[in-house]
Design a protein around this motif. Structure first.
Motif, PDB file in Angstrom:
ATOM      1  N   ARG A  90      -5.671  -1.335  -0.167  1.00 28.25           N
ATOM      2  CA  ARG A  90      -4.497  -1.833  -0.778  1.00 28.25           C
ATOM      3  C   ARG A  90      -3.366  -1.152  -0.234  1.00 28.25           C
ATOM      4  O   ARG A  90      -3.315  -0.108  -0.240  1.00 28.25           O
ATOM      5  CB  ARG A  90      -4.689  -1.493  -2.156  1.00 28.25           C
ATOM      6  CG  ARG A  90      -5.895  -1.875  -2.965  1.00 28.25           C
ATOM      7  CD  ARG A  90      -6.270  -1.302  -4.200  1.00 28.25           C
ATOM      8  NE  ARG A  90      -7.439  -1.817  -4.892  1.00 28.25           N
ATOM      9  CZ  ARG A  90      -7.510  -2.928  -5.677  1.00 28.25           C
ATOM     10  NH1 ARG A  90      -6.412  -3.449  -6.055  1.00 28.25           N
ATOM     11  NH2 ARG A  90      -8.528  -3.344  -6.372  1.00 28.25           N
ATOM     12  N   ILE A  91      -2.471  -2.073   0.226  1.00 27.53           N
ATOM     13  CA  ILE A  91      -0.971  -1.499   0.867  1.00 27.53           C
ATOM     14  C   ILE A  91       0.060  -2.354  -0.116  1.00 27.53           C
ATOM     15  O   ILE A  91       0.245  -3.308  -0.472  1.00 27.53           O
ATOM     16  CB  ILE A  91      -0.756  -2.275   2.048  1.00 27.53           C
ATOM     17  CG1 ILE A  91      -2.014  -1.631   3.031  1.00 27.53           C
ATOM     18  CG2 ILE A  91       0.455  -1.625   2.801  1.00 27.53           C
ATOM     19  CD1 ILE A  91      -1.975  -2.418   4.510  1.00 27.53           C
ATOM     20  N   PRO A  92       0.824  -1.249  -0.638  1.00 22.58           N
ATOM     21  CA  PRO A  92       1.845  -1.886  -1.565  1.00 22.58           C
ATOM     22  C   PRO A  92       2.871  -2.578  -0.944  1.00 22.58           C
ATOM     23  O   PRO A  92       3.137  -2.512   0.442  1.00 22.58           O
ATOM     24  CB  PRO A  92       2.516  -0.454  -2.157  1.00 22.58           C
ATOM     25  CG  PRO A  92       1.292   0.593  -1.723  1.00 22.58           C
ATOM     26  CD  PRO A  92       0.561   0.047  -0.638  1.00 22.58           C
ATOM     27  N   LEU A  93       3.763  -3.301  -1.725  1.00 20.61           N
ATOM     28  CA  LEU A  93       4.703  -4.021  -0.998  1.00 20.61           C
ATOM     29  C   LEU A  93       5.948  -3.501  -0.397  1.00 20.61           C
ATOM     30  O   LEU A  93       6.250  -2.360  -1.229  1.00 20.61           O
ATOM     31  CB  LEU A  93       5.346  -5.080  -2.087  1.00 20.61           C
ATOM     32  CG  LEU A  93       6.312  -6.148  -1.703  1.00 20.61           C
ATOM     33  CD1 LEU A  93       5.865  -7.003  -0.750  1.00 20.61           C
ATOM     34  CD2 LEU A  93       7.067  -6.818  -2.870  1.00 20.61           C
ATOM     35  N   ARG A  94       6.297  -3.500   0.689  1.00 18.44           N
ATOM     36  CA  ARG A  94       7.383  -2.944   1.384  1.00 18.44           C
ATOM     37  C   ARG A  94       8.250  -3.878   2.061  1.00 18.44           C
ATOM     38  O   ARG A  94       7.869  -4.973   2.734  1.00 18.44           O
ATOM     39  CB  ARG A  94       6.677  -1.997   2.598  1.00 18.44           C
ATOM     40  CG  ARG A  94       5.949  -0.734   2.178  1.00 18.44           C
ATOM     41  CD  ARG A  94       5.231  -0.295   3.260  1.00 18.44           C
ATOM     42  NE  ARG A  94       6.182   0.373   4.417  1.00 18.44           N
ATOM     43  CZ  ARG A  94       5.640   0.875   5.285  1.00 18.44           C
ATOM     44  NH1 ARG A  94       4.290   1.239   5.271  1.00 18.44           N
ATOM     45  NH2 ARG A  94       6.640   1.237   6.307  1.00 18.44           N
ATOM     46  N   PRO A  95       9.645  -3.322   1.868  1.00 19.57           N
ATOM     47  CA  PRO A  95      10.514  -4.476   2.252  1.00 19.57           C
ATOM     48  C   PRO A  95      10.715  -4.641   3.684  1.00 19.57           C
ATOM     49  O   PRO A  95      11.198  -5.468   4.427  1.00 19.57           O
ATOM     50  CB  PRO A  95      11.955  -4.168   1.593  1.00 19.57           C
ATOM     51  CG  PRO A  95      11.617  -2.791   1.199  1.00 19.57           C
ATOM     52  CD  PRO A  95      10.377  -2.478   0.984  1.00 19.57           C
ATOM     53  N   ASP A  96      10.374  -3.600   4.262  1.00 21.67           N
ATOM     54  CA  ASP A  96      10.601  -3.443   5.900  1.00 21.67           C
ATOM     55  C   ASP A  96       9.538  -4.194   6.666  1.00 21.67           C
ATOM     56  O   ASP A  96       9.706  -4.039   7.768  1.00 21.67           O
ATOM     57  CB  ASP A  96      10.838  -1.870   6.079  1.00 21.67           C
ATOM     58  CG  ASP A  96       9.738  -1.073   5.792  1.00 21.67           C
ATOM     59  OD1 ASP A  96       8.995  -1.543   4.904  1.00 21.67           O
ATOM     60  OD2 ASP A  96       9.417   0.033   6.614  1.00 21.67           O
ATOM     61  N   ILE A  97       8.348  -4.223   6.069  1.00 26.12           N
ATOM     62  CA  ILE A  97       7.337  -5.023   7.021  1.00 26.12           C
ATOM     63  C   ILE A  97       6.945  -6.294   6.114  1.00 26.12           C
ATOM     64  O   ILE A  97       6.874  -6.512   4.802  1.00 26.12           O
ATOM     65  CB  ILE A  97       6.215  -4.172   7.011  1.00 26.12           C
ATOM     66  CG1 ILE A  97       6.695  -2.738   7.383  1.00 26.12           C
ATOM     67  CG2 ILE A  97       4.923  -4.769   7.598  1.00 26.12           C
ATOM     68  CD1 ILE A  97       5.240  -1.667   7.556  1.00 26.12           C
ATOM     69  N   ALA A  98       6.904  -7.380   6.959  1.00 30.85           N
ATOM     70  CA  ALA A  98       6.473  -8.874   6.520  1.00 30.85           C
ATOM     71  C   ALA A  98       5.106  -8.854   6.064  1.00 30.85           C
ATOM     72  O   ALA A  98       4.276  -8.295   6.886  1.00 30.85           O
ATOM     73  CB  ALA A  98       6.797  -9.708   7.663  1.00 30.85           C
ATOM     74  N   GLN A  99       4.664  -9.417   4.888  1.00 27.52           N
ATOM     75  CA  GLN A  99       3.276  -9.286   4.256  1.00 27.52           C
ATOM     76  C   GLN A  99       2.313 -10.093   5.552  1.00 27.52           C
ATOM     77  O   GLN A  99       1.295  -9.685   5.614  1.00 27.52           O
ATOM     78  CB  GLN A  99       3.351  -9.772   3.059  1.00 27.52           C
ATOM     79  CG  GLN A  99       3.669  -9.031   2.070  1.00 27.52           C
ATOM     80  CD  GLN A  99       3.274  -9.392   0.626  1.00 27.52           C
ATOM     81  OE1 GLN A  99       3.909 -10.440   0.249  1.00 27.52           O
ATOM     82  NE2 GLN A  99       2.616  -8.900  -0.168  1.00 27.52           N
ATOM     83  N   ALA A 100       2.882 -11.097   6.074  1.00 31.16           N
ATOM     84  CA  ALA A 100       2.061 -12.007   6.935  1.00 31.16           C
ATOM     85  C   ALA A 100       1.576 -11.373   7.908  1.00 31.16           C
ATOM     86  O   ALA A 100       0.457 -11.472   8.565  1.00 31.16           O
ATOM     87  CB  ALA A 100       2.918 -13.192   7.379  1.00 31.16           C
ATOM     88  N   VAL A 101       2.072 -10.189   8.534  1.00 29.18           N
ATOM     89  CA  VAL A 101       1.902  -9.464   9.644  1.00 29.18           C
ATOM     90  C   VAL A 101       0.936  -8.044   9.230  1.00 29.18           C
ATOM     91  O   VAL A 101       0.368  -7.516  10.395  1.00 29.18           O
ATOM     92  CB  VAL A 101       2.776  -9.098  10.635  1.00 29.18           C
ATOM     93  CG1 VAL A 101       3.783 -10.374  11.235  1.00 29.18           C
ATOM     94  CG2 VAL A 101       3.701  -7.927   9.826  1.00 29.18           C
TER      95      VAL A 101
END
Length: 315
Positions: A90-101
């Motif tokens: 489980r990886i929390p949402l991070r604004p600096d990384i696009a979720q798609a990748v």
């Protein structure tokens, strides 16, 4: 099946004030934990990425965490999922990384450290707006359930019992949430489902006690309110214990054999059922007695006789 057999009713109401004090202390502690620690919201509510990876050999979780830390995902939560070869990340949402990748990046990092290829079983993305909407809808669902129960019990029984029932439900929900706040257990959609199921279970137990209280008020014409409530609770004790124990048995099996995904669900219901059984006696019934429930409040209304000559109604 008789688990307990008593010649005289147990004096439950003798301990109502210590029980009320204990409940108040636990409620204050839970609310204090909310203020200090908050709720450890899962990715269902905060947004993020859930990855299920399959390993050819039993996975070393420490090595997986180190690999993800080196890839820039030090905040990832890693746990076994079902078997020792299945890992849930489980990886929390991070604004600096696009979720798609995220999924591809994690898979590449794991394969670089493993002798045998790691397969991607599942990748799920939850956006922040969806998580916030789920949080609001979950809160509204619990509020609607409590209001509906308040109205039903008020119409079906009496307003003092209605207040006691809703107070007991709020007590159960707050203490269960407090447990998750104190221990910082993850609160996801499965736990929310457990809270809603707990509301239904707890009100069912309370309604059984209330129905027996109403019957006992009509039978014991000279008994005090405390004697009536003690008699009613004692008469339902066999049913309460058998129902609670059988439900807890199933939940224990789910907790140990159901896998990591429903640990939160089983934990919430295990704790909630224990608290709900207690609150049916020492919160719902005790509050009804404190508010002054009496035999007259539980009697059906007298029929109105109509005078045939003048048409006036007389009781």
């Amino acid at each position: 099946m008789q688990v307990f057999s008593f010649t005289r009713p147990l004096n439950f109401m003798r301990l109502k004030w210590p029980a009320v004090l204990l409940s108040m202390l636990l409620l204050v502690g839970s609310l204090g934990s909310f203020a200090l620690n908050g709720i450890n919201w899962g990715l269902d509510f905060t947004g993020g990425t859930v990855i299920e990876a399959g390993f050819a050999q039993p996975a070393d979780l420490v090595a997986v965490r180190q690999t993800l830390d080196g890839a820039g995902y030090g905040d990832a939560v890693v746990q076994l999922f079902g078997t020792s070869r299945d890992v849930l990340i489980r990886i929390p949402l991070r604004p600096d990384i696009a979720q798609a990748v995220v999924g591809d990046t994690v898979l590449q990092a794991l394969n670089a450290q493993q002798a045998e290829p790691v397969t991607m079983r599942r990748v799920e993305f939850v956006g922040p707006s969806v998580g916030e909407e789920l949080k609001q809808d979950g809160g509204l669902a619990m509020l609607a359930a409590l209001v509906g129960i308040l109205l039903y019990v008020a119409m079906r029984f009496e307003w003092r019992l209605s207040v006691g029932a809703v107070a007991a439900l709020a007590h159960d929900v707050i203490l269960t949430l407090g447990l998750f706040s104190v221990l910082q257990l993850e609160f996801d959609l499965t736990v929310l489902a457990a809270i809603l199921a707990l509301i239904g279970y707890s009100i069912n137990d309370t309604i059984v006690v209330f129905d027996r209280i109403r019957e006992t008020f009509r039978k014991l014409r000279d008994g005090s309110t405390a004697e009536v409530i003690n008699t009613a609770i004692t008469s339902t004790l066999n049913r309460t214990v058998i129902t609670s124990l059988t439900t807890i048995l199933v939940l224990v099996v789910l907790f140990y054999l159901g896998g990591a995904l429903i640990h939160g669900f089983a934990t919430a219901l295990l704790f909630g059922i224990a608290v709900g059984t207690y609150s049916s006696i020492y919160v719902a019934s005790a509050i009804a007695e404190i508010l002054g429930i009496s035999r007259e409040d539980m009697l059906p209304p007298l029929p109105i006789e109509v005078d045939g000559e003048n048409g006036h109604g007389q009781p």
